[in-house]
Design a protein around this motif. Structure first.
Motif, PDB file in Angstrom:
ATOM      1  N   UNK A 160      18.907  29.660  65.720  1.00 42.74           N
ATOM      2  CA  UNK A 160      17.757  29.253  66.534  1.00 42.74           C
ATOM      3  C   UNK A 160      17.943  29.647  67.992  1.00 42.74           C
ATOM      4  N   UNK A 161      19.149  30.052  68.355  1.00 43.99           N
ATOM      5  CA  UNK A 161      19.427  30.420  69.744  1.00 43.99           C
ATOM      6  C   UNK A 161      19.838  29.236  70.597  1.00 43.99           C
ATOM      7  N   UNK A 162      19.929  28.023  69.969  1.00 44.18           N
ATOM      8  CA  UNK A 162      20.229  26.853  70.798  1.00 44.18           C
ATOM      9  C   UNK A 162      21.718  26.596  71.000  1.00 44.18           C
ATOM     10  N   UNK A 163      22.565  27.350  70.240  1.00 43.19           N
ATOM     11  CA  UNK A 163      23.995  27.086  70.394  1.00 43.19           C
ATOM     12  C   UNK A 163      24.429  27.356  71.840  1.00 43.19           C
ATOM     13  N   UNK A 164      23.887  28.446  72.398  1.00 44.03           N
ATOM     14  CA  UNK A 164      24.215  28.768  73.790  1.00 44.03           C
ATOM     15  C   UNK A 164      23.353  27.969  74.760  1.00 44.03           C
ATOM     16  N   UNK A 165      22.098  27.725  74.379  1.00 42.34           N
ATOM     17  CA  UNK A 165      21.169  27.058  75.313  1.00 42.34           C
ATOM     18  C   UNK A 165      21.534  25.601  75.596  1.00 42.34           C
TER      19      UNK A 165
END
Ligand code: ATP
Ligand code: MG
Length: 465
Positions: A83-88
């Motif tokens: 989802x791209x949230x690991x970094x966000x």
């Protein structure tokens, strides 16, 4: 429960570390113990309140047609990379590595995991609509954990997720959550006002937060005072009725009520001056509609009516179960202690024996205790060998809504005294009348007490307490 057999570590002194009244009272009344910054043990009486709140949350979710399940606290990082949230997500996420060097995390929320479950098992639009939820511990490594369970790092949260074919259906799910949340908070004796808010890291356009007005709240809010007059009350709700749910949303959200992130001074200025309010509030829940934000990148599609795959429309909806314990106390206490609303009280009433060891008083207390217990109620009997003043002070501190006081003098006239914690009013009556009074008060909160059998969709729902 007899107090001499219970574990209720009441503190005499005001704990220095507690800045707000709910935190102070939770420590003093022996509800919680801090184990590390923002991490608490729930001692027996605190645990009972937490469970009561959880129970109400379950009942109202099930009533709205939402399906309970349980996801784990630990999650693989890979899902969050999709989802791209690991970094966000940043430093609020507690990241862990297992013995095989796999990246894991303690879940701060579950959008990714529920989307993964959905894509593995749901393939057709015919399986929709679907709303799944769980009540589970979350971890957010808050920069400033404070105010006890209000801003913990580990906290207990109900989070639910709806999956719908169209935006319109998903907005119905949003409305359904709004209505079920209103009902949930009202059953806890709270007024929580839905306010237009900012979506933060969950994302999406449509979102409301539910705020309990309190000077110690961390959110700054602006509202038209007329919103505080609206109640859901006992009205019948058909959760499948789109128009009805939409009408409730409009009724509760048409008047100006916003948190500072979405505050619009121009619109606010249009409210008649006498009704303009700027205050503080405690966020006890939030609902979101975010469309295909997770379903698109994570491939959560269903086969639509025309056979083509379409990403599902989703929303997520949270209630701060552990924060609610503090919020309820902020909203309901006095200088002597907590005043539990009847819907969440750990014990329905206290029994105070003014002369422990007096054969007649002891026998009357035992009889009252048994009569209440046989109706399915849980009294807390203060059977300690203590002065009356000390017993009253403990009862006031722990905040049971009703107290039955039993002493030799009253018994001579065949009466005991029933006292309301909230108003302080006392009425003398026979022990039999006292039992009937307490039972009648709690009948709406405990449908299993077969006093006024009420049709409840969830009568068979398992009660843990
Ligand atoms: P906040 O703005 O207070 O940090 P949030 O908007 O980040 O909360 P959500 O993701 O909306 O929180 O979580 C749903 C609910 O969980 C919130 O409405 C709140 O009641 C509760 N909650 C969130 N963070 C905490 C926390 N650190 N401690 C206790 N409860 C919390
Ligand atoms: Mg929120």
């Amino acid at each position: 429960m007899r107090l001499t057999r219970y574990f209720l570590p009441v503190l005499k002194e005001n704990p220095a570390e507690a800045q707000i009244v709910s935190h102070r009272l939770m420590l003093r009344a022996g509800l919680i113990k801090q184990q590390a910054a923002g991490i608490y043990s729930w001692l027996p009486m605190g645990f009972k309140v937490l469970r009561r709140i959880e129970q109400i949350v379950h009942e109202e979710q099930i009533r709205a047609g939402h399906i309970p399940m349980l996801m784990p606290t630990l999650q693989p990082a890979d899902l969050w990379r999709e989802s791209g949230r690991y970094d966000d997500y940043g430093q609020e996420m507690l990241r862990i590595r297992d013995r095989h060097e796999r990246d894991m995390l303690y879940g701060p929320t579950n959008e990714e995991m529920i989307t993964d479950i959905f894509r593995a098992h749901v393939g057709s639009y015919k399986d929709l609509p679907l709303t799944l939820y769980h009540v589970q511990w979350k971890f957010r490594d808050e920069i400033r954990p404070r105010f006890g369970v209000m801003r913990g790092r580990e906290f207990y949260m109900k989070d639910g997720y709806n999956f719908d074919l169209t935006r319109e259906d998903a907005l119905h799910a949003y409305n359904r959550h709004l209505v079920s949340y209103l009902r949930t908070y009202e059953r806890m004796g709270l007024q929580a006002i839905p306010m237009r808010a900012d979506s933060g890291p969950i994302g999406g356009d449509d979102t409301h937060e539910f705020l309990v007005l309190a000077d110690t709240g961390e959110s700054e809010v602006f509202y038209d005072s007329a919103v505080t007059d609206i109640r859901l009350g006992e009205r019948e709700i058909d959760y499948d009725d789109k128009a009805q749910c939409q009408a409730v949303l409009e009724e509760f959200t048409s008047l100006y009520a916003r948190t500072d992130e979405t505050h619009d001074p121009e619109a606010f200025a249009k409210i008649p001056e006498a009704r303009r309010r700027q205050a503080r509030g405690i966020e006890v829940g939030q609902i979101f509609y975010f469309g295909t934000k997770y379903s698109e990148p994570m491939g959560a599609t269903v086969q639509g009516p025309d056979g083509k795959p379409v990403p599902v429309h989703m929303g997520s909806h949270g209630i701060g179960v552990s924060r609610l314990v503090g919020a309820i106390i902020e909203a309901s206490h006095d200088e002597n202690g907590i005043i539990w609303p009847e819907g969440v009280t750990p014990f329905q009433c206290g029994i105070v024996n003014l002369k422990q060891g007096d054969a007649e008083a002891d026998a009357a207390c035992d009889k009252l205790y048994k009569a209440l217990a046989s109706l399915g109620l849980e009294p807390l009997y203060d059977d300690r060998d203590e002065r009356a003043g000390a017993k009253f002070a403990t009862m006031d501190l722990i905040g049971l809504p009703w107290r039955i006081t039993v002493g030799p003098r009253g018994l001579k006239n065949g009466v005991v005294e029933v006292t309301s914690r909230k108003t302080g009013e006392s009425v003398e009556m026979t022990p039999k009348e006292a039992v009937a009074k307490i039972a009648a008060i709690y009948a709406p909160h405990h449908p299993q007490l077969d006093l006024h059998p009420e049709p409840m969709a969830n009568r068979s729902f398992h009660t843990w307490l």
